[in-house]
Design an enzyme around this catalytic site. Structure first.
Site, mmCIF file in Angstrom:
data_model
loop_
_atom_site.group_PDB
_atom_site.id
_atom_site.type_symbol
_atom_site.label_atom_id
_atom_site.label_comp_id
_atom_site.label_asym_id
_atom_site.label_seq_id
_atom_site.Cartn_x
_atom_site.Cartn_y
_atom_site.Cartn_z
ATOM 1 N N HIS A 1 -6.132 1.831 -2.717
ATOM 2 C CA HIS A 1 -4.883 2.133 -3.408
ATOM 3 C C HIS A 1 -4.013 0.884 -3.480
ATOM 4 C CE1 HIS A 1 -6.056 6.261 -2.909
ATOM 5 N NE2 HIS A 1 -6.036 6.156 -1.602
ATOM 6 N N GLU B 1 -1.449 6.107 3.157
ATOM 7 C CA GLU B 1 -1.840 7.453 3.584
ATOM 8 C C GLU B 1 -2.328 7.414 5.017
ATOM 9 O OE1 GLU B 1 -4.792 7.956 0.516
ATOM 10 O OE2 GLU B 1 -6.441 7.655 1.906
ATOM 11 N N HIS C 1 -11.497 2.212 1.651
ATOM 12 C CA HIS C 1 -11.707 3.371 2.519
ATOM 13 C C HIS C 1 -12.486 4.452 1.796
ATOM 14 C CE1 HIS C 1 -8.011 4.293 0.282
ATOM 15 N NE2 HIS C 1 -8.328 5.571 0.412
ATOM 16 N N ARG D 1 -11.333 3.280 -7.877
ATOM 17 C CA ARG D 1 -12.668 3.576 -7.370
ATOM 18 C C ARG D 1 -13.531 2.314 -7.454
ATOM 19 N NH1 ARG D 1 -13.556 8.129 -10.703
ATOM 20 N NH2 ARG D 1 -12.387 9.546 -9.394
#
Ligand code: ZN
Length: 322
Positions: free
Chosen positions: A97, A115, A172, A192
């Site tokens: 991200h 996150e 991740h 992605r």
């Protein structure tokens, strides 16, 4: 005085999703490949509806716009956080991200995404992808271009009760067999890097190679040391050999949120300090000021609620925005 706010969750089917949320939490999931439950969300891709009480039927985004007092009159054009349960039957794509600065410029003013994951359940010998092995950006780009993902990514073993913070720029992936509670910034921007060459409706899902190469941090953050065992964490967040006792234990505090684990044994009184909280029961049963609480229940403790008495024998994850 404002009441606790419970929501109707929004479910998302995913090619990697499973059906464990039905048995674990009694959710009425739409399919056997339900990957995500957006439990507390005001995001346009899944805006939760208040389930009961004075604001029944309202969207969380409407409460944010019209009843900012419930959120301590916090500033900002959108509700800051998003709370999800993720059930991975198969591996999620390897992804990254952006941070706020990159997302603002390249994603129409969206927020970046920080996150964190609390492992609700997993199969024995489960792992997560956190970080990478490239030492330079050149090496990173070369490994991506040559599809040498096994060499690139770093896998860390995890067990139930572990906790991991994922900062922007960290490669991740959640691996198959793992179910997590995710507290994150209110953003849906994911780049992605690799999707195991899977097909969805006969086509590969989009990859975002250029953006990924631009935002992945080199050298990569993330080692096994970044996985915190919450069975042995003290109030300051440092890992100790003392098992978790009853009470509130800090898991992480960052620029965007603070996440705590609350072990209720008998009773516990939470003394809120201004801003609102999001709470999730992850184990055991009990009550919150008389309202019965069971695993899979998520609610907001609005600003101005005052002290809240929990009772029972249960574990909750409680977060608040910074
Ligand atoms: Zn992510």
């Amino acid at each position: 005085m404002a009441s606790l706010l419970f929501f109707e969750p929004v479910f998302k089917t995913m090619i990697w999703g499973g059906n464990r949320m039905r048995a674990a939490f009694g959710y009425d999931i739409p399919a056997d490949n339900t990957g995500e439950c957006w439990a507390i969300s005001a995001h346009k891709n899944g805006d939760c509806t208040v389930a009961a009480g004075e604001y029944k039927g309202a969207k969380l985004s409407e409460l944010w716009d019209k009843h900012r007092e419930l959120f301590g009159d916090l500033s900002g054009d959108r509700f800051p956080l998003l709370l999800k349960v993720i059930d991975a039957k198969d591996d999620l794509s390897i992804q990254v991200h952006p941070d706020d600065d990159y997302a603002k410029v390249h994603e129409n003013g969206s927020l970046g995404k920080t996150e964190c994951w609390y492992i609700l359940d997993c199969e024995p010998d489960s792992a997560l992808v956190v970080g990478h092995n490239a030492k330079t950006r050149e090496e990173l780009c070369k490994l991506i271009d040559e599809h040498k993902f096994k060499e690139l990514i770093r896998e860390v073993p995890v067990k139930k009760g572990d906790f991991v913070q994922i900062d922007p720029g960290t490669v991740h992936a959640i691996k198959g067999g793992v179910m997590i509670l995710e507290t994150q910034q209110n953003s849906d921007i994911t780049y992605r890097v690799y999707d195991y060459d899977r097909l969805q409706n006969g086509k590969p899902r989009d990859l975002h190679i250029e953006q990924s190469k631009a935002v992945i941090k080199v050298p990569g953050a993330g080692t096994a040391g970044d996985v915190m065992s919450t069975e042995s964490v003290c109030a300051s967040g440092t890992v100790t050999s003392t098992p978790l006792t009853a009470g509130l234990h800090n898991l992480v505090s960052c620029k965007y949120y603070t996440v705590n684990k609350l072990n209720v044994k008998g009773s516990f009184t939470l003394e809120p300090s201004g801003v609102f909280y999001m709470a999730s029961c992850i184990e055991g049963t009990g009550s919150a000021d008389g309202t019965p609480i069971k695993p899979g229940d998520h609610f907001i403790i609005p600003a101005g609620y005052g002290r809240l008495s929990f009772s029972g024998d249960m574990t909750l994850i409680i977060s608040n925005p910074e």
